[in-house]
Scaffold this active site. Structure first.
Site, PDB file in Angstrom:
ATOM      1  CG  ASP A 103       1.052   3.929  -8.894  1.00 43.93           C
ATOM      2  OD1 ASP A 103       0.597   3.167  -8.091  1.00 43.93           O
ATOM      3  OD2 ASP A 103       2.225   4.059  -8.905  1.00 43.93           O
ATOM      4  CD  GLU A 104      -0.463  -0.860  -7.306  1.00 39.65           C
ATOM      5  OE1 GLU A 104      -0.185  -1.918  -7.141  1.00 39.65           O
ATOM      6  OE2 GLU A 104      -0.175   0.188  -6.271  1.00 39.65           O
TER       7      GLU A 104
HETATM    8  P1  TTP Z   1       3.482   3.655  -4.813  1.00 38.45           P
HETATM    9  O1  TTP Z   1       3.249   2.843  -6.132  1.00 38.45           O
HETATM   10  O2  TTP Z   1       3.290   2.543  -3.619  1.00 38.45           O
HETATM   11  O3  TTP Z   1       4.568   4.401  -4.900  1.00 38.45           O
HETATM   12  P2  TTP Z   1       5.418   5.265  -5.997  1.00 38.45           P
HETATM   13  O4  TTP Z   1       4.513   5.070  -7.352  1.00 38.45           O
HETATM   14  O5  TTP Z   1       5.301   6.688  -5.433  1.00 38.45           O
HETATM   15  O6  TTP Z   1       6.746   4.672  -5.987  1.00 38.45           O
HETATM   16  P3  TTP Z   1       7.106   3.137  -6.823  1.00 38.45           P
HETATM   17  O7  TTP Z   1       5.858   2.702  -7.346  1.00 38.45           O
HETATM   18  O8  TTP Z   1       7.942   3.653  -7.889  1.00 38.45           O
HETATM   19  O9  TTP Z   1       7.851   2.661  -5.568  1.00 38.45           O
HETATM   20  O10 TTP Z   1       2.015   4.662  -4.592  1.00 38.45           O
HETATM   21  C1  TTP Z   1       1.521   5.419  -5.772  1.00 38.45           C
HETATM   22  C2  TTP Z   1       1.070   6.623  -5.119  1.00 38.45           C
HETATM   23  O11 TTP Z   1       0.317   6.504  -4.053  1.00 38.45           O
HETATM   24  C3  TTP Z   1       2.392   7.394  -4.524  1.00 38.45           C
HETATM   25  O12 TTP Z   1       2.949   8.037  -5.682  1.00 38.45           O
HETATM   26  C4  TTP Z   1       1.989   8.332  -3.517  1.00 38.45           C
HETATM   27  C5  TTP Z   1       0.611   7.506  -3.188  1.00 38.45           C
HETATM   28  N1  TTP Z   1       1.001   7.050  -1.511  1.00 38.45           N
HETATM   29  C6  TTP Z   1       0.768   7.875  -0.689  1.00 38.45           C
HETATM   30  O13 TTP Z   1       0.363   8.586  -0.723  1.00 38.45           O
HETATM   31  N2  TTP Z   1       1.258   7.461   0.654  1.00 38.45           N
HETATM   32  C7  TTP Z   1       1.931   6.104   0.803  1.00 38.45           C
HETATM   33  O14 TTP Z   1       2.420   5.727   2.007  1.00 38.45           O
HETATM   34  C8  TTP Z   1       2.424   5.452  -0.459  1.00 38.45           C
HETATM   35  C9  TTP Z   1       3.171   4.148  -0.595  1.00 38.45           C
HETATM   36  C10 TTP Z   1       1.696   5.884  -1.589  1.00 38.45           C
HETATM   37 MG    MG Z   2       4.159   3.312  -8.076  1.00 38.61          MG
HETATM   38 MG    MG Z   3       1.423   1.589  -6.599  1.00 37.04          MG
END
Ligand code: TTP
Ligand code: MG
Ligand code: MG
Length: 359
Positions: A103-104
């Protein structure tokens, strides 16, 4: 000067679930395993976060904090598909894209800025495109380095756009908690706090030697980052062009069965790598080295891409048989595949002939 973006989806898994199922929109949604199965929260929608629900929290706790939350199981194939699409939107802007997770990603947009683009407008345009084409929201941080862009993208979530303008790096970092700094985990943070260091600015003000004595090279690195000094490049992973495996015999052989046996074994290794990388290729290559060290390759391009060890072994075996004449003995055999197409996500799914992506 460099211009770096860090883009990250808001509540990624949960947002995809809300996108695909309109009944979940506007509601507290948690993605992860069930409380009964001791599941944990992978992602929580911002509606769920209002109740204190967070990633990595036991699902049981999430349900206690927010009983009305709707739990959904994760669908990784779907997240991967969205991920590939967002990365390709990023690559339309610049080839310098470094994915960090599904996601990034970091984007180095320096060249776009050199051509007259304004960093904040580039970021806003990217957010708009992602929203229009995928129906999802990314938050973006804009800065002159990766570490600051990453911190900035998190500052104003959801739907954030934070620009740290050139020259303001140090004052931006100054009031932030040390945990926001790259590479400062819970243990380092604890030790820093014990020394009375709580803000990134406190690190920046420390003497380099003082930090080195207590934290070694990590201390020196922390200080540099705290001062806004970070020239780590956006790293583009090289695309896999071919996958291969080879073996050299203990003693040269001309025995057709022994050679075919080796080709089968190498094919299995290559097929395993292809599966792992989700690739399937149309060009099969056989590499041979004779006892006199003459080395050559034979290859053929197939109408349909291969991925399985059997298919590969059969094609490479045909190439091999054409070379088994006279008294030739071989020192080395290698099997490789190139000419990739993207493979199906699900190896169980029957493969279809694809008409796109040739070459
Ligand atoms: P993140 O980008 O950390 O979290 P997010 O996109 O859900 O929320 P935001 O960025 O708005 O704070 O992580 C991306 C994805 O990775 C998340 O949707 C699900 C997965 N993930 C996990 O499976 N376990 C975890 O502990 C984290 C932090 C993320
Ligand atoms: Mg995210
Ligand atoms: Mg992320």
């Amino acid at each position: 000067m460099r211009h770096i973006l860090h883009a990250d989806f808001d509540a990624f898994y949960a947002s995809v679930e809300q996108l695909d199922n309109p009944r979940l929109r506007g509601k507290p949604v948690v993605v992860g395993g069930s409380a009964e199965g001791r599941g944990v929260v992978a992602s929580a929608s911002y509606e769920a976060r209002e109740h204190g629900v967070r990633s990595a929290m036991p699902m049981r706790t999430a349900q206690r904090l927010c009983p009305q939350a709707i739990r959904v199981g994760a669908r990784f194939d779907r997240y991967r598909e969205i991920s590939q699409r967002v990365m390709s939107i990023f690559r339309d802007l610049t080839p310098l894209v470094e994915p960090l997770s599904l996601d990034e990603a970091y984007l180095d947009v320096s060249a776009v800025v050199d051509e007259g683009g304004k960093p904040a407008e580039i970021a806003a345009g990217l957010k708009r495109r992602v929203r229009e084409e995928l129906g999802l929201v990314v938050s973006i941080g804009v800065a002159t380095s990766k570490s600051i862009a990453k911190i900035a993208s998190d500052m104003d979530k959801p739907d954030g756009l934070t620009v740290v303008s050139p020259g303001s790096e140090r004052s931006f970092l100054e009031p932030l908690p040390i945990r926001d700094l790259w590479g400062v985990g819970p243990r380092t943070a604890e030790r820093l706090v014990a020394e009375g260091i709580e803000k990134i600015g406190d690190i920046a003000r420390q003497d380099e030697e003082w930090l080195r004595e207590r934290f070694g090279r990590q201390g020196v690195q922390m200080r540099r980052l705290a001062l806004g000094e970070d020239d780590s490049p956006v790293v583009v992973l090289r695309e896999t062009k071919s996958v291969s495996a080879e073996t050299t015999f203990a003693s040269d052989t001309g025995d057709p069965e022994a050679l075919q046996e080796v080709v089968s074994r190498l094919s299995q290794r290559v097929a395993q790598q292809l599966r792992r990388k989700q690739l399937q290729g149309r060009t099969v290559k056989l590499k041979l080295r004779l006892s006199d060290f003459t080395t050559f390759t034979r290859q053929r391009t197939l109408p349909i891409a291969v991925q399985s060890a059997d298919e590969l072994s059969r094609s490479a075996g045909e190439l091999l048989r054409a070379e088994l004449y006279g008294r030739r003995r071989f020192r080395l055999v290698g099997v490789g595949v190139s000419g990739f197409e993207q493979s199906n996500e699900d190896p169980e799914e029957p493969r279809q002939l694809r008409f796109s992506g040739f070459g």
